[in-house]
Design a protein around this motif. Structure first.
Motif, PDB file in Angstrom:
ATOM      1  N   GLU A  63      63.117  53.272  87.894  1.00  0.00           N
ATOM      2  CA  GLU A  63      64.405  52.569  87.736  1.00  0.00           C
ATOM      3  C   GLU A  63      65.403  53.284  87.813  1.00  0.00           C
ATOM      4  OE1 GLU A  63      66.722  51.164  85.030  1.00  0.00           O
ATOM      5  OE2 GLU A  63      65.507  50.114  85.098  1.00  0.00           O
ATOM      6  N   VAL A  64      65.371  54.922  88.198  1.00  0.00           N
ATOM      7  CA  VAL A  64      66.067  56.331  89.039  1.00  0.00           C
ATOM      8  C   VAL A  64      66.606  55.258  89.846  1.00  0.00           C
ATOM      9  CG1 VAL A  64      66.370  58.045  89.242  1.00  0.00           C
ATOM     10  CG2 VAL A  64      65.119  57.639  87.317  1.00  0.00           C
ATOM     11  N   ASP A  65      65.074  54.861  90.785  1.00  0.00           N
ATOM     12  CA  ASP A  65      66.096  53.789  92.185  1.00  0.00           C
ATOM     13  C   ASP A  65      66.479  53.166  91.730  1.00  0.00           C
ATOM     14  OD1 ASP A  65      64.430  55.182  93.511  1.00  0.00           O
ATOM     15  OD2 ASP A  65      62.267  54.479  92.933  1.00  0.00           O
ATOM     16  N   ARG A  66      66.351  52.453  91.280  1.00  0.00           N
ATOM     17  CA  ARG A  66      67.493  51.190  91.022  1.00  0.00           C
ATOM     18  C   ARG A  66      69.045  51.228  90.612  1.00  0.00           C
ATOM     19  NH1 ARG A  66      62.542  49.165  89.375  1.00  0.00           N
ATOM     20  NH2 ARG A  66      62.239  49.470  86.828  1.00  0.00           N
ATOM     21  N   ILE A  67      68.840  52.447  89.597  1.00  0.00           N
ATOM     22  CA  ILE A  67      70.014  53.237  88.774  1.00  0.00           C
ATOM     23  C   ILE A  67      70.474  53.828  90.883  1.00  0.00           C
ATOM     24  CG2 ILE A  67      71.239  54.953  88.375  1.00  0.00           C
ATOM     25  CD1 ILE A  67      69.060  54.420  85.511  1.00  0.00           C
ATOM     26  N   VAL A  68      69.885  54.981  91.347  1.00  0.00           N
ATOM     27  CA  VAL A  68      70.586  55.397  92.370  1.00  0.00           C
ATOM     28  C   VAL A  68      70.953  54.643  93.670  1.00  0.00           C
ATOM     29  CG1 VAL A  68      70.209  57.044  94.017  1.00  0.00           C
ATOM     30  CG2 VAL A  68      69.339  56.935  92.207  1.00  0.00           C
ATOM     31  N   ALA A 107      67.618  41.996  89.733  1.00  0.00           N
ATOM     32  CA  ALA A 107      67.620  42.006  90.874  1.00  0.00           C
ATOM     33  C   ALA A 107      67.171  42.316  90.941  1.00  0.00           C
ATOM     34  CB  ALA A 107      68.652  43.032  91.535  1.00  0.00           C
ATOM     35  N   ALA A 108      66.450  41.998  91.763  1.00  0.00           N
ATOM     36  CA  ALA A 108      65.317  43.200  93.316  1.00  0.00           C
ATOM     37  C   ALA A 108      65.483  44.384  93.060  1.00  0.00           C
ATOM     38  CB  ALA A 108      64.371  41.891  94.092  1.00  0.00           C
ATOM     39  N   ALA A 109      63.797  45.188  93.176  1.00  0.00           N
ATOM     40  CA  ALA A 109      63.771  46.230  92.837  1.00  0.00           C
ATOM     41  C   ALA A 109      64.479  46.431  94.268  1.00  0.00           C
ATOM     42  CB  ALA A 109      62.590  46.565  92.085  1.00  0.00           C
ATOM     43  N   ALA A 132      68.913  61.422  91.938  1.00  0.00           N
ATOM     44  CA  ALA A 132      67.201  60.482  91.976  1.00  0.00           C
ATOM     45  C   ALA A 132      66.565  62.022  91.654  1.00  0.00           C
ATOM     46  CB  ALA A 132      67.048  60.661  94.106  1.00  0.00           C
ATOM     47  N   VAL A 133      66.771  63.185  91.918  1.00  0.00           N
ATOM     48  CA  VAL A 133      66.204  64.450  91.271  1.00  0.00           C
ATOM     49  C   VAL A 133      66.418  64.433  89.334  1.00  0.00           C
ATOM     50  CG1 VAL A 133      65.545  66.702  91.410  1.00  0.00           C
ATOM     51  CG2 VAL A 133      65.809  65.972  93.161  1.00  0.00           C
ATOM     52  N   LEU A 134      67.734  64.562  89.552  1.00  0.00           N
ATOM     53  CA  LEU A 134      67.812  64.616  87.910  1.00  0.00           C
ATOM     54  C   LEU A 134      67.688  64.105  86.719  1.00  0.00           C
ATOM     55  CD1 LEU A 134      70.466  67.750  88.702  1.00  0.00           C
ATOM     56  CD2 LEU A 134      68.042  67.888  88.103  1.00  0.00           C
ATOM     57  N   SER A 135      67.737  62.903  87.259  1.00  0.00           N
ATOM     58  CA  SER A 135      68.061  61.340  86.291  1.00  0.00           C
ATOM     59  C   SER A 135      66.478  61.429  86.152  1.00  0.00           C
ATOM     60  CB  SER A 135      68.374  60.094  87.047  1.00  0.00           C
ATOM     61  OG  SER A 135      69.633  59.976  86.839  1.00  0.00           O
TER      62      SER A 135
END
Length: 176
Positions: free
Chosen positions: A17-22, A3-5, A38-41
């Motif tokens: 990667e965290v933005d993508r996970i969130v 998927a597009a970021a 967004a912070v703790l990951s």
């Protein structure tokens, strides 16, 4: 096909990667507030990188991270670089059985030595040997070089602000 970021929340930096996970969790579970991720990951990911960097820095001086912890506690105590096993427990946050094992292993490598306590005939003190001091000093120099490299992308003001924010977050866990 991936998927597009998602666009970065800041708009100027590329998404990580965290933005993508969130974004994926927000899409899949819109009923949840996923903001803490967004912070703790990122803290978790940074911790993994830092752990690896530290292990490599210590290995250059023939030390394991736990060895560095004990030796550095003794070094920070100042001359004559000795502490009771109980004081070492407080500094390193391990059990007494674990500390006894660690002292035994460090003593077998001549990095520390046990001395009788002058205040208590039954007590002992653990003292940093000259070799232990040389190793921990060299490892500390290497560690600071490595950690400065990890922070090189942040301007000084951002480093200070990050340190302040992390202090605020961690302080409740450090109070007895």
């Amino acid at each position: 096909m991936s998927a597009a970021a998602p666009p970065s929340p800041r708009g100027d930096d590329p998404a990580d990667e965290v933005d993508r996970i969130v974004a994926a969790w927000a899409r899949e579970r819109p009923d949840l507030d996923v903001a803490p991720l967004a912070v703790l990951s990122r803290v978790t990911r940074l911790s993994r990188h830092l752990d690896l960097a530290r292990r490599q820095a210590f290995a250059r001086h023939g030390l394991e991270p736990w060895e560095f912890d004990v030796l550095s506690a003794l070094r920070r105590a100042g001359a004559p670089y000795r502490m009771s096993p109980g004081a070492l427990l407080t500094q390193t946050l391990v059990t007494s059985g674990t500390m006894t094992n660690r002292i035994d292993r460090l003593a077998s490598r001549a990095l520390v030595e046990r001395l009788p306590s002058p205040e208590d005939r039954r007590g002992v003190l653990v003292r940093l040997t000259d070799d232990g001091r040389a190793r921990v000093d060299a490892a500390m120099s290497t560690l600071l070089e490595v950690e400065a490299g990890l922070l090189a992308g942040l301007p000084d003001a951002d480093r200070e602000r990050l340190a302040d924010l992390l202090r605020t977050l961690v302080a409740p866990f450090d109070t007895p």
